[in-house]
Scaffold this motif. Structure first.
Motif, PDB file in Angstrom:
ATOM      1  N   SER A 121      45.794  49.392  46.777  1.00 33.20           N
ATOM      2  CA  SER A 121      46.874  48.212  46.721  1.00 33.20           C
ATOM      3  C   SER A 121      46.290  47.314  45.798  1.00 33.20           C
ATOM      4  O   SER A 121      47.072  46.663  45.051  1.00 33.20           O
ATOM      5  CB  SER A 121      46.757  47.609  48.105  1.00 33.20           C
ATOM      6  N   ALA A 122      44.989  47.044  45.529  1.00 35.68           N
ATOM      7  CA  ALA A 122      44.525  46.041  44.639  1.00 35.68           C
ATOM      8  C   ALA A 122      44.484  46.358  43.427  1.00 35.68           C
ATOM      9  O   ALA A 122      45.182  45.633  42.335  1.00 35.68           O
ATOM     10  CB  ALA A 122      43.071  45.451  45.176  1.00 35.68           C
ATOM     11  N   LEU A 123      44.419  47.795  43.088  1.00 33.32           N
ATOM     12  CA  LEU A 123      44.522  48.242  41.767  1.00 33.32           C
ATOM     13  C   LEU A 123      46.094  48.095  41.374  1.00 33.32           C
ATOM     14  O   LEU A 123      46.268  47.751  40.099  1.00 33.32           O
ATOM     15  CB  LEU A 123      44.001  49.709  41.508  1.00 33.32           C
ATOM     16  N   GLN A 124      46.927  48.582  42.323  1.00 40.29           N
ATOM     17  CA  GLN A 124      48.148  48.394  41.828  1.00 40.29           C
ATOM     18  C   GLN A 124      48.867  47.080  41.606  1.00 40.29           C
ATOM     19  O   GLN A 124      49.519  46.723  40.429  1.00 40.29           O
ATOM     20  CB  GLN A 124      49.120  49.135  42.773  1.00 40.29           C
ATOM     21  N   ARG A 170      39.048  47.648  31.115  1.00 36.82           N
ATOM     22  CA  ARG A 170      38.423  48.391  32.396  1.00 36.82           C
ATOM     23  C   ARG A 170      37.724  47.407  33.018  1.00 36.82           C
ATOM     24  O   ARG A 170      37.590  47.043  34.126  1.00 36.82           O
ATOM     25  CB  ARG A 170      37.602  49.547  32.042  1.00 36.82           C
ATOM     26  N   VAL A 171      36.844  46.594  32.116  1.00 39.29           N
ATOM     27  CA  VAL A 171      36.157  45.224  32.881  1.00 39.29           C
ATOM     28  C   VAL A 171      37.091  44.277  33.545  1.00 39.29           C
ATOM     29  O   VAL A 171      36.678  43.769  34.616  1.00 39.29           O
ATOM     30  CB  VAL A 171      35.133  44.746  31.826  1.00 39.29           C
ATOM     31  N   VAL A 177      40.205  43.590  40.485  1.00 38.37           N
ATOM     32  CA  VAL A 177      40.281  44.378  41.508  1.00 38.37           C
ATOM     33  C   VAL A 177      39.191  43.384  42.708  1.00 38.37           C
ATOM     34  O   VAL A 177      39.555  43.630  43.929  1.00 38.37           O
ATOM     35  CB  VAL A 177      40.052  45.870  41.548  1.00 38.37           C
ATOM     36  N   GLN A 178      38.134  43.571  42.221  1.00 38.97           N
ATOM     37  CA  GLN A 178      37.005  43.004  43.016  1.00 38.97           C
ATOM     38  C   GLN A 178      37.509  41.659  43.500  1.00 38.97           C
ATOM     39  O   GLN A 178      37.318  41.279  44.783  1.00 38.97           O
ATOM     40  CB  GLN A 178      35.717  42.943  42.133  1.00 38.97           C
ATOM     41  N   MET A 183      39.279  38.610  48.370  1.00 41.08           N
ATOM     42  CA  MET A 183      40.338  37.466  48.873  1.00 41.08           C
ATOM     43  C   MET A 183      40.923  38.231  50.119  1.00 41.08           C
ATOM     44  O   MET A 183      40.893  37.404  51.057  1.00 41.08           O
ATOM     45  CB  MET A 183      41.338  37.368  47.906  1.00 41.08           C
ATOM     46  N   GLU A 184      41.045  39.478  50.198  1.00 36.77           N
ATOM     47  CA  GLU A 184      41.287  40.062  51.545  1.00 36.77           C
ATOM     48  C   GLU A 184      40.343  40.067  52.582  1.00 36.77           C
ATOM     49  O   GLU A 184      40.637  39.880  53.749  1.00 36.77           O
ATOM     50  CB  GLU A 184      41.666  41.569  51.172  1.00 36.77           C
ATOM     51  N   ALA A 185      39.049  40.089  52.014  1.00 37.02           N
ATOM     52  CA  ALA A 185      38.063  40.145  53.148  1.00 37.02           C
ATOM     53  C   ALA A 185      37.760  38.826  53.723  1.00 37.02           C
ATOM     54  O   ALA A 185      37.476  38.593  54.862  1.00 37.02           O
ATOM     55  CB  ALA A 185      36.786  40.576  52.253  1.00 37.02           C
ATOM     56  N   SER A 186      38.097  37.851  52.896  1.00 43.43           N
ATOM     57  CA  SER A 186      37.977  36.439  53.677  1.00 43.43           C
ATOM     58  C   SER A 186      38.916  35.742  54.261  1.00 43.43           C
ATOM     59  O   SER A 186      40.244  36.337  54.420  1.00 43.43           O
ATOM     60  CB  SER A 186      37.466  35.469  52.591  1.00 43.43           C
TER      61      SER A 186
END
Length: 186
Positions: A121-124, A170-171, A177-178, A183-186
């Motif tokens: 989801s984050a990648l998309q 890519r970086v 993505v990170q 953000m989703e984790a917090s």
């Protein structure tokens, strides 16, 4: 004449090849090793189980219907190999019960599937932040038989400049993505 209500015909799926097996196995090996480690007590046992499972996967690969199902299919085979390994390890010392190991494996699989969905989801979401040409460039190495030197030539860049651009993209994609995952984790 009335319109037909038949479902549209789908193109037959291409038969998977030995090359497909190797590509898929290498692509998912890290996830398979992590899954096996959630069941087995040490990395030596994981290596043995992976080796045995890969032989079985190779023998049964023709039964797989498509690339998308490879990881779940491979995990089923690996799970049985891991549980067989546990039986052998039990003779050498104390291990957790089969019931506890099964529960750990179930939980590891559920967590991993959830994590993969979050990353996808984050990648998309992050891919939408790139221009269309940059999206295509990021995806090009994963499109099968694409030769990056030809892509560089098509873009009017030297191979070195092309790789540098791809590296920067890519970086940037990885950082995005990170950031989204944090953000989703917090």
């Amino acid at each position: 004449m009335s319109p037909s209500h038949d479902p549209p015909m789908q193109a037959p799926q291409r038969a998977l090849t030995e090359s497909d097996f190797m590509r898929l196995f290498v692509k998912h090996e890290t996830a398979l090793r992590a899954f096996a480690r959630s069941i087995l007590p040490n990395w030596n046992a994981v290596d043995d189980a992976i080796q045995e499972a890969s032989v079985t996967m190779w023998q049964k690969f023709s039964q797989l219907n498509g690339e998308d199902g490879f990881l779940p299919w491979a995990k089923v085979i690996l799970r049985f190999k891991c549980l067989n390994a546990v039986t052998g390890l039990r003779r050498d010392g104390r291990l957790l019960s089969d019931e506890v190991l099964k529960q750990i494996a179930d939980e590891a699989e559920a967590i991993e599937a959830e994590r993969i969905a979050e990353i996808r989801s984050a990648l998309q979401d992050c891919m939408t932040e790139f221009s269309r040409p940059h999206q295509e460039l990021l995806m090009a190495p994963y499109q099968g038989n694409v030769q990056l030197t030809k892509l560089a030539d098509d873009c009017g860049k030297t191979v070195n400049a092309f790789y540098k651009l791809l590296g920067r993209l890519r970086v940037k994609l990885s950082a995005c993505v990170q950031q989204r995952l944090q953000m989703e984790a917090s």
